[in-house]
Design a protein around this motif. Structure first.
Motif, PDB file in Angstrom:
ATOM      1  N   LEU B 126       0.834  -1.210   0.000  1.00 35.22           N
ATOM      2  CA  LEU B 126       0.000   0.000   0.000  1.00 35.22           C
ATOM      3  C   LEU B 126       0.868   1.260   0.000  1.00 35.22           C
ATOM      4  O   LEU B 126       0.517   2.259  -0.614  1.00 35.22           O
ATOM      5  CB  LEU B 126      -0.936   0.016   1.210  1.00 35.22           C
ATOM      6  CG  LEU B 126      -2.007  -1.073   1.244  1.00 35.22           C
ATOM      7  CD1 LEU B 126      -2.915  -0.884   2.448  1.00 35.22           C
ATOM      8  CD2 LEU B 126      -2.835  -1.062  -0.027  1.00 35.22           C
ATOM      9  N   TYR B 127       1.969   1.217   0.721  1.00 32.43           N
ATOM     10  CA  TYR B 127       2.891   2.366   0.714  1.00 32.43           C
ATOM     11  C   TYR B 127       3.561   2.511  -0.648  1.00 32.43           C
ATOM     12  O   TYR B 127       3.683   3.604  -1.173  1.00 32.43           O
ATOM     13  CB  TYR B 127       3.966   2.194   1.795  1.00 32.43           C
ATOM     14  CG  TYR B 127       3.476   2.484   3.189  1.00 32.43           C
ATOM     15  CD1 TYR B 127       3.362   3.795   3.652  1.00 32.43           C
ATOM     16  CD2 TYR B 127       3.121   1.459   4.050  1.00 32.43           C
ATOM     17  CE1 TYR B 127       2.914   4.060   4.932  1.00 32.43           C
ATOM     18  CE2 TYR B 127       2.667   1.712   5.326  1.00 32.43           C
ATOM     19  CZ  TYR B 127       2.571   3.012   5.762  1.00 32.43           C
ATOM     20  OH  TYR B 127       2.119   3.276   7.021  1.00 32.43           O
ATOM     21  N   LEU B 128       3.986   1.359  -1.183  1.00 31.98           N
ATOM     22  CA  LEU B 128       4.741   1.407  -2.434  1.00 31.98           C
ATOM     23  C   LEU B 128       3.865   1.840  -3.609  1.00 31.98           C
ATOM     24  O   LEU B 128       4.380   2.277  -4.631  1.00 31.98           O
ATOM     25  CB  LEU B 128       5.365   0.039  -2.730  1.00 31.98           C
ATOM     26  CG  LEU B 128       6.366  -0.446  -1.676  1.00 31.98           C
ATOM     27  CD1 LEU B 128       6.952  -1.780  -2.062  1.00 31.98           C
ATOM     28  CD2 LEU B 128       7.470   0.571  -1.459  1.00 31.98           C
ATOM     29  N   ALA B 129       2.540   1.687  -3.462  1.00 28.04           N
ATOM     30  CA  ALA B 129       1.637   2.119  -4.531  1.00 28.04           C
ATOM     31  C   ALA B 129       1.383   3.619  -4.473  1.00 28.04           C
ATOM     32  O   ALA B 129       0.595   4.150  -5.248  1.00 28.04           O
ATOM     33  CB  ALA B 129       0.319   1.366  -4.428  1.00 28.04           C
ATOM     34  N   ARG B 130       2.030   4.296  -3.536  1.00 25.78           N
ATOM     35  CA  ARG B 130       1.889   5.761  -3.409  1.00 25.78           C
ATOM     36  C   ARG B 130       3.021   6.445  -4.167  1.00 25.78           C
ATOM     37  O   ARG B 130       4.034   5.796  -4.486  1.00 25.78           O
ATOM     38  CB  ARG B 130       1.939   6.168  -1.926  1.00 25.78           C
ATOM     39  CG  ARG B 130       0.926   5.460  -1.064  1.00 25.78           C
ATOM     40  CD  ARG B 130      -0.446   6.060  -1.216  1.00 25.78           C
ATOM     41  NE  ARG B 130      -1.460   5.041  -0.960  1.00 25.78           N
ATOM     42  CZ  ARG B 130      -2.765   5.231  -1.128  1.00 25.78           C
ATOM     43  NH1 ARG B 130      -3.221   6.385  -1.548  1.00 25.78           N
ATOM     44  NH2 ARG B 130      -3.622   4.264  -0.904  1.00 25.78           N
TER      45      ARG B 130
END
Lengths: 313, 312
Positions: B126-130
């Protein structure tokens, strides 16, 4: 890439050592609600990660919303929302805090992020529970929270990886309705990766099918199901051969097994032709059923074709 | 003109966001700030808050006591009395020795909380998709942990200064006397924070269990001291002191402050209460510095390699 193209790939390939996860996928996907279909391990998640710019392709290139996934990955991720398949929520944090934080990391100022978090949580149907830790949520609510974090920064495209996995029938219905709303009411572009054919039929305009890392089919549901989309199943008695011969002369496609006939349905005119021919040849139509083919049938046929090709090879 | 019906709630429908978006730096600092707040228990359970609160209380206790003594001495000196110069180097050097023990517990708790849960719950995608670079996540965690530990190291000593400032009429004189120590204080706090932060992060990155990570960090930290004592007793090799983590950073601190009172050396000292071991000659500061840099680089490499696998 024209303005109505959502995704465009050219020979997109991803290899992990000797294993090829995605093999030279070239496609142009129009705007809309798109279903990405494939069995487990087909390469769906790899494709999504490549489209998000999280993985660098071994070969080829991809453009999403007009942005190159390798060069413009940060700008791309600001415009795209991603809902992963796996459980990925921090269970010790409240839903409100988590979604707000995700909004801020996507670039929203704190006040706007709080405002939008309330909006999207209302939209997905999470009420006062938003102030409870995510660890206390049911599977359905966790899926909604995952969807909310994908929407909080107002993306133009949302990538949903198995959005209904593990949900009960009621929850699944709610989730599918939500995805429909995302497309129809919010006007966002949607790519749904799933292996559930029924989900795709309900919410998608067109479909991409991958198997073993290769693109095997792409198009609208109507295009894919094509001429097999609908057919009539008949059980008849009497001089069947004459009946079939007369119908073939009228250019109808017929498969016959004993007294069972399968006839391609093109328009309502076929009913009139059947009745007329039956009366002229003295055939009794004892049962007639119209069947609409589903993606499942399409998959079965695809499998059968591949097996036949394999045997021939 | 028809009036609008009362008591009707209008569904405004979905409202797109038309404001501005912050860039990568904004996202990075958002992560640092929220992680920094969480390190001190903001948004955490009451158990975590209580544990952190107790540790901070023990770290601050001598500072509170010393502040009280300063106030007392200043009162006895009376108005216009002589300027009382504190033995700052000895005082602060000793204070870091005290802080050191509690810092091990604190860094173990903070690093385990910051790193283990996200990996345990697989939040990373979820962080990396930011809109952040892959290693911004790790960078933000590191900065938050280092900042939290540095502040905890700095504040007790700083509070002593603060009280001293409050009680002195001639602030210029106080500043002249103690100004050089401020830089030293900041530097030492930074050294402790980076050392213990990197060490705790390395242990925490090896497991997804907060309990194992916290326990492991404390155990390794304490065992390192015990092993150093035993090996020194057996071999009388002065370099065995470098096996003790607190002696490495303590040795560097002592070199900076110009004093020798790390905990392990006190045990070895013939002048100490134990009087059972000979004090190994103090090693050159560059030896401590070299080992310090080596340990920090090794710890960061462990964290990096673990997260490299996670990112795939």
């Amino acid at each position: 890439m024209n303005s109505s193209t959502m995704i465009e790939t050219q020979g997109l390939t991803k290899r992990y050592g000797a294993a090829t996860a995605l093999d030279a996928v070239t496609m142009t996907v129009p705007d809309g609600s798109i279903g990405l279909l494939g069995e487990n391990g087909a390469g769906k998640t790899t494709l999504i990660k490549l489209l998000l710019g999280l993985l660098i392709p071994t070969e080829g290139s991809a453009r999403v919303l007009g942005l190159d996934t390798s060069r413009d990955s940060l700008e791309l991720r600001r415009r795209v929302g991603y809902m992963p398949e796996d459980e990925c929520l921090p269970l010790d944090v409240t839903c409100m805090d988590f979604v707000t934080r995700m909004g801020m990391i996507s670039g929203l100022p704190k006040s706007s992020s709080i405002q939008r978090t309330h909006d999207v949580l209302h939209l997905v149907g999470i009420g006062e529970e938003r102030f409870r830790p995510l660890g206390t949520y049911s599977t359905g609510m966790k899926q909604k929270a995952k969807l909310a974090q994908a929407l909080v920064h107002d993306p133009k495209l949302v990538l949903l990886d198995e959005p209904t996995v593990g949900m009960d029938p009621k929850g699944r219905e709610e989730m599918l309705d939500l995805i429909k709303d995302i497309r129809q009411k919010m006007g966002l572009k949607v790519l749904v990766s799933t292996h559930l054919l029924g989900d795709v039929e309900r919410i998608c305009d067109s479909v991409i099918i991958i198997r073993g890392g290769q693109l095997v089919a792409q198009g609208t549901l109507k295009e894919l199901l094509g001429e097999l989309a609908e057919s009539l199943h008949l059980r008849v008695a009497g001089p069947i051969e004459t009946f079939v011969e007369r119908l073939r002369k009228e250019n109808l496609k017929i498969e016959s097994v004993g007294n069972q006939l399968t006839i391609r349905y093109e328009s309502d005119a076929v009913y009139e032709l059947l009745m007329k021919t039956a009366a002229e040849t003295g055939v009794q139509i004892r049962r007639m059923e119209r069947e609409t083919l589903t993606l499942e049938d399409f998959f079965v046929k695809l499998h059968a074709k591949e097996e036949t090709d394999g045997v021939r090879a | 003109m028809a009036s609008a019906p009362k008591g009707v709630i209008y569904d405004q429908g979905y409202r797109p966001y038309d404001g501005r978006y912050g860039g990568r730096n904004y996202a990075l600092w958002t992560m640092v700030w929220t992680d920094f707040q969480r390190a001190f228990g903001i948004g955490k359970s009451w158990k975590y808050k209580l544990a952190v609160g107790l540790l901070l209380f023990f770290m601050f206790l001598p500072a509170l006591f010393l502040s009280f003594v300063i106030l007392l001495l200043s009162s006895n000196a009376g108005a216009g009395g002589a300027f009382i110069k504190l033995p700052v180097n000895e005082l602060l050097g000793t204070y870091f020795g005290w802080t050191n023990n509690w810092l091990l517990f604190l860094c173990a708790m903070i690093a385990a909380d910051q790193l283990c849960n996200d990996r345990r719950y697989r939040v990373l995608p979820l962080y990396l998709a930011r809109p952040i670079q892959n290693y911004d996540y790790l960078l933000a965690k590191s900065l938050a942990i280092f900042a939290a530990l540095a502040i905890v190291c700095l504040l007790p000593s700083f509070s002593i200064y603060f009280v001293k400032f409050l009680k002195e009429e001639n602030l210029g004189q106080v500043w002249d006397v103690y100004a050089q120590n401020f830089g030293l204080l900041l530097l030492t706090s930074g050294l402790y924070a980076v050392f213990y932060g990197a060490f705790a992060m390395a242990i925490a990155s090896l497991t997804t269990s907060r309990g194992y990570a916290t326990g492991g960090t404390i155990l390794v930290g304490m065992l390192s001291g015990l092993i150093a004592v035993l090996l020194y007793s057996a071999s009388k090799n002065q370099y065995t002191v470098l096996l003790d983590l607190s002696s490495v950073v303590g040795g560097l601190k002592n070199a900076l402050f110009g004093i020798t009172n790390s905990s392990i050396e006190e045990i070895f000292s013939p002048g100490s209460s134990a009087q059972t071991a000979n004090l190994p000659p103090t090693l050159d500061p560059w030896v401590y510095g070299l080992v310090y840099v080596g340990i920090v680089i090794a710890c960061i490499s462990i964290v990096y390699s673990v997260y490299k696998r996670e990112y795939k």
